[in-house]
Design a protein around this motif. Sequence first.
Motif, PDB file in Angstrom:
ATOM      1  N   GLN A 241     114.225  24.141  24.665  1.00 19.23           N
ATOM      2  CA  GLN A 241     113.086  23.218  24.539  1.00 19.23           C
ATOM      3  C   GLN A 241     113.136  22.445  23.220  1.00 19.23           C
ATOM      4  N   THR A 242     113.637  23.086  22.151  1.00 19.48           N
ATOM      5  CA  THR A 242     113.756  22.407  20.859  1.00 19.48           C
ATOM      6  C   THR A 242     115.178  22.429  20.321  1.00 19.48           C
ATOM      7  N   GLY A 243     116.071  23.175  20.976  1.00 21.71           N
ATOM      8  CA  GLY A 243     117.457  23.194  20.551  1.00 21.71           C
ATOM      9  C   GLY A 243     117.713  24.034  19.324  1.00 21.71           C
ATOM     10  N   HIS A 244     117.006  25.185  19.194  1.00 21.29           N
ATOM     11  CA  HIS A 244     117.205  26.051  18.032  1.00 21.29           C
ATOM     12  C   HIS A 244     117.225  27.517  18.445  1.00 21.29           C
ATOM     13  N   HIS A 245     117.809  28.331  17.564  1.00 22.40           N
ATOM     14  CA  HIS A 245     117.949  29.766  17.806  1.00 22.40           C
ATOM     15  C   HIS A 245     116.844  30.536  17.097  1.00 22.40           C
ATOM     16  N   LEU A 246     116.601  31.748  17.591  1.00 18.56           N
ATOM     17  CA  LEU A 246     115.687  32.691  16.942  1.00 18.56           C
ATOM     18  C   LEU A 246     116.364  34.047  16.963  1.00 18.56           C
ATOM     19  N   SER A 247     116.532  34.649  15.797  1.00 23.19           N
ATOM     20  CA  SER A 247     117.363  35.838  15.663  1.00 23.19           C
ATOM     21  C   SER A 247     116.584  36.972  15.023  1.00 23.19           C
ATOM     22  N   ASN A 248     117.148  38.166  15.137  1.00 24.59           N
ATOM     23  CA  ASN A 248     116.589  39.332  14.455  1.00 24.59           C
ATOM     24  C   ASN A 248     117.321  39.652  13.160  1.00 24.59           C
ATOM     25  N   ARG A 249     118.158  38.742  12.690  1.00 29.62           N
ATOM     26  CA  ARG A 249     118.835  38.986  11.411  1.00 29.62           C
ATOM     27  C   ARG A 249     117.836  39.311  10.314  1.00 29.62           C
ATOM     28  N   SER A 250     116.745  38.550  10.300  1.00 30.13           N
ATOM     29  CA  SER A 250     115.694  38.767   9.303  1.00 30.13           C
ATOM     30  C   SER A 250     114.445  39.388   9.909  1.00 30.13           C
TER      31      SER A 250
ATOM     32  N   THR B 234     113.657  24.703  13.485  1.00 34.61           N
ATOM     33  CA  THR B 234     114.854  24.705  12.656  1.00 34.61           C
ATOM     34  C   THR B 234     115.614  25.998  12.901  1.00 34.61           C
ATOM     35  N   GLU B 235     116.797  26.075  12.339  1.00 34.88           N
ATOM     36  CA  GLU B 235     117.481  27.346  12.209  1.00 34.88           C
ATOM     37  C   GLU B 235     116.910  28.062  10.983  1.00 34.88           C
ATOM     38  N   GLU B 236     117.395  29.240  10.670  1.00 39.23           N
ATOM     39  CA  GLU B 236     117.032  29.883   9.408  1.00 39.23           C
ATOM     40  C   GLU B 236     117.642  29.071   8.272  1.00 39.23           C
ATOM     41  N   ILE B 237     116.818  28.751   7.293  1.00 35.22           N
ATOM     42  CA  ILE B 237     117.275  27.993   6.135  1.00 35.22           C
ATOM     43  C   ILE B 237     116.787  28.694   4.879  1.00 35.22           C
TER      44      ILE B 237
ATOM     45  N   LEU C  92     115.164  18.432  11.771  1.00 35.33           N
ATOM     46  CA  LEU C  92     114.707  19.138  12.965  1.00 35.33           C
ATOM     47  C   LEU C  92     115.611  18.892  14.171  1.00 35.33           C
ATOM     48  N   ALA C  93     116.738  18.249  13.960  1.00 40.17           N
ATOM     49  CA  ALA C  93     117.621  17.908  15.071  1.00 40.17           C
ATOM     50  C   ALA C  93     118.126  19.177  15.758  1.00 40.17           C
ATOM     51  N   PRO C  94     118.241  19.149  17.090  1.00 43.67           N
ATOM     52  CA  PRO C  94     118.738  20.326  17.804  1.00 43.67           C
ATOM     53  C   PRO C  94     120.197  20.614  17.456  1.00 43.67           C
ATOM     54  N   VAL C  95     120.586  21.867  17.653  1.00 40.16           N
ATOM     55  CA  VAL C  95     121.954  22.301  17.396  1.00 40.16           C
ATOM     56  C   VAL C  95     122.532  22.853  18.683  1.00 40.16           C
ATOM     57  N   PRO C  96     123.850  22.877  18.826  1.00 40.03           N
ATOM     58  CA  PRO C  96     124.456  23.444  20.042  1.00 40.03           C
ATOM     59  C   PRO C  96     124.184  24.943  20.124  1.00 40.03           C
ATOM     60  N   GLN C  97     124.097  25.441  21.341  1.00 40.45           N
ATOM     61  CA  GLN C  97     123.881  26.867  21.542  1.00 40.45           C
ATOM     62  C   GLN C  97     125.136  27.644  21.155  1.00 40.45           C
ATOM     63  N   LEU C  98     124.949  28.683  20.341  1.00 37.95           N
ATOM     64  CA  LEU C  98     126.062  29.501  19.890  1.00 37.95           C
ATOM     65  C   LEU C  98     126.600  30.359  21.018  1.00 37.95           C
ATOM     66  N   GLU C  99     127.918  30.547  21.030  1.00 38.00           N
ATOM     67  CA  GLU C  99     128.508  31.459  22.001  1.00 38.00           C
ATOM     68  C   GLU C  99     127.977  32.873  21.761  1.00 38.00           C
ATOM     69  N   GLY C 100     127.769  33.596  22.847  1.00 39.69           N
ATOM     70  CA  GLY C 100     127.288  34.967  22.732  1.00 39.69           C
ATOM     71  C   GLY C 100     125.789  35.091  22.648  1.00 39.69           C
ATOM     72  N   THR C 101     125.048  33.976  22.741  1.00 42.73           N
ATOM     73  CA  THR C 101     123.585  34.041  22.668  1.00 42.73           C
ATOM     74  C   THR C 101     122.980  33.882  24.061  1.00 42.73           C
ATOM     75  N   HIS C 102     121.751  34.389  24.215  1.00 44.45           N
ATOM     76  CA  HIS C 102     121.016  34.272  25.467  1.00 44.45           C
ATOM     77  C   HIS C 102     120.059  33.092  25.393  1.00 44.45           C
ATOM     78  N   THR C 103     119.779  32.504  26.544  1.00 45.15           N
ATOM     79  CA  THR C 103     118.771  31.446  26.640  1.00 45.15           C
ATOM     80  C   THR C 103     117.417  32.095  26.869  1.00 45.15           C
ATOM     81  N   TRP C 104     116.415  31.669  26.122  1.00 43.11           N
ATOM     82  CA  TRP C 104     115.102  32.306  26.218  1.00 43.11           C
ATOM     83  C   TRP C 104     114.505  32.117  27.606  1.00 43.11           C
ATOM     84  N   HIS C 105     113.899  33.189  28.083  1.00 46.18           N
ATOM     85  CA  HIS C 105     113.150  33.183  29.342  1.00 46.18           C
ATOM     86  C   HIS C 105     112.168  34.340  29.273  1.00 46.18           C
TER      87      HIS C 105
END
Length: 407
Positions: A87-96, A116-119, A268-281
């Motif tokens: 929907q926005t072209g960004h990832h959300l991770s549990n790294r932090s 955004t991504e983590e910055i 705020l530009a979208p980024v490509p989906q990283l390999e190995g990641t799931h699409t949110w649902h």
Amino acid sequence: MVLRRYHMIGAALLVFGLTLVLLLSIHAAEARHPQADFAAPLSYREAQAVVVAAQAREAHLRTVVSQPLGSVNPELLPRMQTIYFPQTGHHLSNRSGFLDFWRANGQLQSFGYPLTEEIVEHGRIVQYFERARFELHAEYIGTPQQVQLGLLGREILEKQGVPPRLDEAQREGRYFPETGHTLWGRFRSFWERRDGMQLYGMPLSEVVEEDGRSVQYFERAKFIYFPEELPAVFRSLQHSYGYPLNALYEVQLSDLGRLLAEQRGINLAPVPQLEGTHTWHPALWERRVEISIGEQWLSAYEGDLLVFRAPVATGRDGFNTPVGDYAVYYKTPMQTMSGCMAGECWNVPHVPWAQYIVGGVALHGTYWHNNHGTGIRPSHGCINLRLEDAQWLYEWTSLGTPVKVRY
């Protein structure tokens, strides 16, 4: 490929076995406890067919959405669970810890999508969302304070100035001497029911009008009031019964995250989906509801993560809510509750957000009492919730979602 096929067959057999146990439980419960607030909308066999089909669909969907994008080489997978939001072209991770914080504290309703991504800002890892900024506070790693919301309300007011306060005559409610402002009405109810001090901080303004709506600024958020979200029938009923009724979207958070990010010129530009990641649902994690009759509380889980808690009121003696393992088999946003049993008759219109789990026993919202979580059990077997909690649960579940009722 062969291993994956065996894995999918094993998962299907597991779903079938669990479903069989569930259906036997439903049948036994119906036999020993036919009493309920509602007449069952479906027969036992019809409910059985709905649950089996719904759980099979969701199991298949979960298999599809849980397949990571691209390579499945373990060396290329993210070290922490990472989800991509198209929907926005960004990832959300549990790294932090940001992903679990988002899931456990309101998800889209509270924070919206990631922008955004983590910055890194001022030496701290952060991530912007539509309505918030998540911050990693390394000094609190391993504690509930590890992830905190940024002070967006304070930062916005430093740019635009604090709105003038209301007249003294209107200052009734919970006063905060630290900031010199008062919390009252719908905003107070929303703040207190959502761990407001931890999530949103103290009020930085009085309730003021902006663009024709009542708003109030907090250290970490800005509340906006949408009175039209509470249907007129409930607005009139709350006066009849003498206590406020709250709709789920009556108070909403402003898009301060987007506003501040744009003001700061953050990309705020979208980024490509990283390999190995799931699409949110929403079905990415297995959902379940657990109800404790002894505690009079409901808990909702995604996998092992607690994502929602709400007080309930269950069936009184003689109409006890049945204990067992069930599943949502029928949903309706509004209906009339009527029936006669044990010398009692009732006819209650406008019962909202009903979800049937066994026979005529349903989870639903109530406006005629305010006993949720008090230990008073007034129902004829159903599980009563506050209006806003019933709507949240209604929107979060799907047909086939397991519901476990325990003492």
